[in-house]
Design an enzyme around this catalytic site. Structure first.
Site, short mmCIF file in Angstrom:
data_model
loop_
_atom_site.label_atom_id
_atom_site.label_comp_id
_atom_site.label_asym_id
_atom_site.label_seq_id
_atom_site.Cartn_x
_atom_site.Cartn_y
_atom_site.Cartn_z
N LYS A 124 51.14 14.77 73.82
CA LYS A 124 51.66 15.43 75.03
C LYS A 124 51.68 16.92 74.78
CE LYS A 124 53.18 14.13 79.05
NZ LYS A 124 52.94 12.87 79.77
N ASP A 164 50.00 16.39 84.17
CA ASP A 164 51.35 15.82 84.23
C ASP A 164 52.09 16.68 85.26
OD1 ASP A 164 53.18 13.81 82.59
OD2 ASP A 164 54.39 15.59 82.87
O1 2IT Z 1 52.55 10.44 81.53
C1 2IT Z 1 51.34 10.12 81.59
O2 2IT Z 1 50.94 9.00 81.25
C2 2IT Z 1 50.40 11.14 82.06
N1 2IT Z 1 50.83 12.23 82.38
C3 2IT Z 1 48.93 10.85 82.11
C4 2IT Z 1 48.32 11.06 80.78
C5 2IT Z 1 46.81 10.95 80.75
O3 2IT Z 1 46.26 11.24 79.67
O4 2IT Z 1 46.20 10.59 81.74
#
Ligand code: 2IT
Length: 447
Positions: A124, A164
């Site tokens: 993240k 996100d």
């Molecule tokens: O919280 C999540 O799963 C996302 N923000 C998507 C992450 C992604 O790599 O598509």
């Protein structure tokens, strides 16, 4: 393993990281009994290792705003766990972003990605950059500055970011453009959530919300219920809320509320297609005001300032915005108003007190890492298409998404069915995700 002891150690090492500690505590409480039946996990100190990210990058992001003033933000990328695949997870731009928030999200992402059936590790990233009130030019310059530091730590086989909160298709475009310029690598699969003309997957924008409703449908079906003509309250009006509102309506539900930081829009006759189409317009305006919906559709929508979506009477509550957005008091209010199902679509959208209220009152409850996994799963499908240099039709992607949500539901049932027959989706999702990552770590040695 003893949850109390592990938590005490973590709190000592990472004081004040409240969101991170909350996320870890929930997972450890779920897995404790089953973990302790596996002495090989204990011997390899899997829990002690799994709660620490592999590594964390933090960096300064400096850019110039429209007034010519110099702005400085903090950027982060948390590479949490790569036992089952390259780091994968979104980028959050929000004024409250800090290390605790991104560690909690990276930790959750690790187990969520394991649930998707696809080979993706957890990561993240983000920044305390506040998109509210920013111009398009400011957003572009910030994204470019962010990528000047991040580019060397990501890649198609190492770490694949996505969007996100506060980071949507527009931002992914600016980030990807700068990545290619700096890295001189042009593989389409370094980021997901891309535009349709440069490697994006059909249905990725809708996928989190659509997947959440497919999962909700399975929860309801398993309990002998369905969504037809049921009232639904949704928090937020961003990408996730948009997809959820669309699919809930398509499946016959009636979305009677969406909300924002400024209050809630009550829509007694149910959200319309025009209103759903207006949600992305409101979001990309960067005003961050749900009141705009009531101003646009005054005869159908009533705006109540300062109230949450949980103040509106509904059968089904779908938190779609931010962590801890639904607390114990909100859960009590919902239950008093007759709510009988809550599927968490945001990451850790409910506080532990809220989950306790739901579970102890027999309310159907499913956690974010299962419910919202369709988003990252479809990112995984986007990566597959990019690596194969092809693009699937909407129908193909939708069928795969359906199948993945069914697999996740099945895993929750397998690991979450209690002796009295009821399904604890929190335990089910946590145990299923944990067992996969733990086994992968065990087989790859002490590293
Ligand atoms: O919280 C999540 O799963 C996302 N923000 C998507 C992450 C992604 O790599 O598509």
């Amino acid at each position: 393993m003893e949850v109390k002891k592990i938590m005490a150690d973590l709190e000592r090492k990472h004081p004040g990281e409240s969101e991170f500690l909350q996320a870890v505590q929930e997972v450890l409480e779920s897995i404790e009994p089953i973990y302790n039946q596996h002495p090989e996990f204990e011997a390899a100190k899997i829990v002690e290792r799994i709660v620490e990210p592999d590594r964390v990058f933090t960096f300064r992001v400096t850019w110039v705003d429209d007034k010519g003033e110099v702005q400085t933000n903090i950027g982060y990328r948390v590479q949490f766990n790569s036992a089952i695949g390259p780091y994968k997870g979104g980028i959050r731009f929000h004024k409250a972003v800090n290390l605790s928030m991104l560690k909690f999200l990276g930790f959750e992402q690790t187990f969520k990605n394991a649930l998707t059936t696809l080979p993706m590790g957890g990561g993240k990233g983000g920044s305390d950059f506040d998109p509210v009130g920013k111009s398009n030019g400011e957003i572009m310059r910030f994204c470019q500055a962010f990528m000047t530091e991040l580019w060397n730590n990501i890649g198609v086989d190492t770490d694949i970011p996505a969007g996100d909160v506060g980071c949507g298709g527009r931002e992914i475009g600016f980030l990807n453009g700068m990545y290619q310029k700096l890295a001189r690598k042009y593989h389409t699969g370094v980021m997901t959530g891309k535009g349709m003309t440069w490697g994006g997957s059909i249905l990725r924008p809708e996928a989190t919300g659509f997947g959440a409703l497919y999962f909700t449908n399975l929860v309801l079906k398993t309990a002998g219920k369905d969504i037809k003509d049921k009232t639904v309250a949704i928090s937020g009006f961003g990408n996730v809320a948009w997809g959820a509102a669309m699919k809930a309506t398509e499946l016959g539900g009636k979305v009677v509320a969406i909300s924002g930081p400024d209050g809630v829009c009550h829509i007694p006759a149910g959200i319309t297609a025009e209103m759903i189409d207006y949600m992305p317009v409101m979001r990309s305006s960067n005003r961050n005001k749900v009141q705009d919906l009531a101003d646009k559709f005054p005869s159908l929508v009533t705006f109540v300032p300062g109230k949450k979506a949980w103040s509106v009477k509904c059968d089904i509550a779908l938190p779609c915005a931010f962590q801890n957005e639904l607390n114990g008091d909100d859960a009590k209010e919902l239950i008093a108003n007759g709510t009988w199902c809550c599927c968490e679509v945001s990451n850790m959208g409910c506080t532990p007190e809220a989950i306790h209220e739901f579970q102890s009152n027999g309310i159907l409850f499913a956690p974010g890492k299962a419910v919202n996994a369709g988003g990252v799963a479809t990112s995984g499908l986007e990566m597959t298409q990019n690596c194969m240099h092809i693009s699937w039709t909407g129908k193909e992607v939708d069928e795969r998404l359906h199948h993945i949500m069914e697999s996740i539901h099945e895993a929750c049932v397998t690991f979450g069915t209690q002796p009295d027959g009821h399904i604890d989706y929190v335990k089910g999702a946590n145990i299923a995700g944990f067992m996969k990552v733990a086994q992968a770590m065990l087989e790859q040695g002490i590293i």
